[in-house]
Design an enzyme around this catalytic site. Sequence first.
Site, PDB file in Angstrom:
ATOM      1  CG  HIS A   7      36.234 139.389  89.004  1.00 15.88           C
ATOM      2  ND1 HIS A   7      36.009 139.867  87.729  1.00 15.88           N
ATOM      3  CD2 HIS A   7      37.026 138.304  88.866  1.00 15.88           C
ATOM      4  CE1 HIS A   7      36.623 139.092  86.850  1.00 15.88           C
ATOM      5  NE2 HIS A   7      37.252 138.134  87.518  1.00 15.88           N
TER       6      HIS A   7
ATOM      7  CD  GLU B 272      33.857 142.742  88.296  1.00 15.78           C
ATOM      8  OE1 GLU B 272      34.780 143.213  88.984  1.00 15.78           O
ATOM      9  OE2 GLU B 272      34.023 141.770  87.530  1.00 15.78           O
TER      10      GLU B 272
ATOM     11  CB  CYS C 114      40.404 139.076  86.691  1.00 13.14           C
ATOM     12  SG  CYS C 114      40.768 137.375  87.098  1.00 13.14           S
TER      13      CYS C 114
HETATM   14  N1  GLN Z   1      42.124 132.989  83.711  1.00  9.93           N
HETATM   15  C1  GLN Z   1      41.846 134.138  82.884  1.00  9.93           C
HETATM   16  C2  GLN Z   1      43.061 134.470  82.010  1.00  9.93           C
HETATM   17  O1  GLN Z   1      44.100 133.972  82.227  1.00  9.93           O
HETATM   18  C3  GLN Z   1      41.430 135.331  83.730  1.00  9.93           C
HETATM   19  C4  GLN Z   1      40.148 135.020  84.493  1.00  9.93           C
HETATM   20  C5  GLN Z   1      39.305 136.205  84.853  1.00  9.93           C
HETATM   21  O2  GLN Z   1      39.381 137.278  84.257  1.00  9.93           O
HETATM   22  N2  GLN Z   1      38.447 136.011  85.826  1.00  9.93           N
HETATM   23  O3  GLN Z   1      42.972 135.207  81.096  1.00  9.93           O
END
Ligand code: GLN
Length: 183
Positions: free
Chosen positions: A152, A154, A61
């Site tokens: 994610h 995890e 992410c």
């Molecule tokens: N929206 C976050 C970003 O742009 C990422 C979100 C996440 O890691 N779950 O940095």
Amino acid sequence: MLQSLGAETIEVRTPADLQGCDGLILPGGESTTQLQFLQEEGLETAIKKFAATGHTVFGTCAGAILLATHVKKPEQSSLGLLDMTVLRNAYGRQVASDVFFSPSSLKAEPLEMVFIRGPVIESVAPGVQVLAEYAGKPALVQKDKIMAATFHPELTDDPTVHQHFLALASSQNGNGHQRRSRK
Ligand code: GLN
């Protein structure tokens, strides 16, 4: 998840912490804040060196955003270790934070994907493997020993993605470290 698979883990907070690690996971969070922290701690340079010396790096992410060579919405700098373009928070309201199942090349059954305001991988350069997609967009990608997921893994009970990470981290034949094969 890594501990349940028998891996020894530490939290990396300084460049010195990286010594002795076979792999690194850049976790989710807020990538702009994370980037600032990496720069302040000297970890930006240290992680680039870690990757350049054949170690495994996996970004989930926000971590995927940090790995991408091009970040949009808004533009921001990055480690640039994986040749792809990402759009932050781009799944929109409907799938901004939700759980989906989608096929992957890592296992026969669909992979559980937990999205939390994840980025969309808009495009990947030739040579970047797409291991799983969601809604027609790459969701899990890999080039040599660098991996990124827009979800994610995890947060599920499924260890598939982490098993893949550990297999890569424990192999010696990654980027720039090809074992010679006899003819
Ligand atoms: N929206 C976050 C970003 O742009 C990422 C979100 C996440 O890691 N779950 O940095």
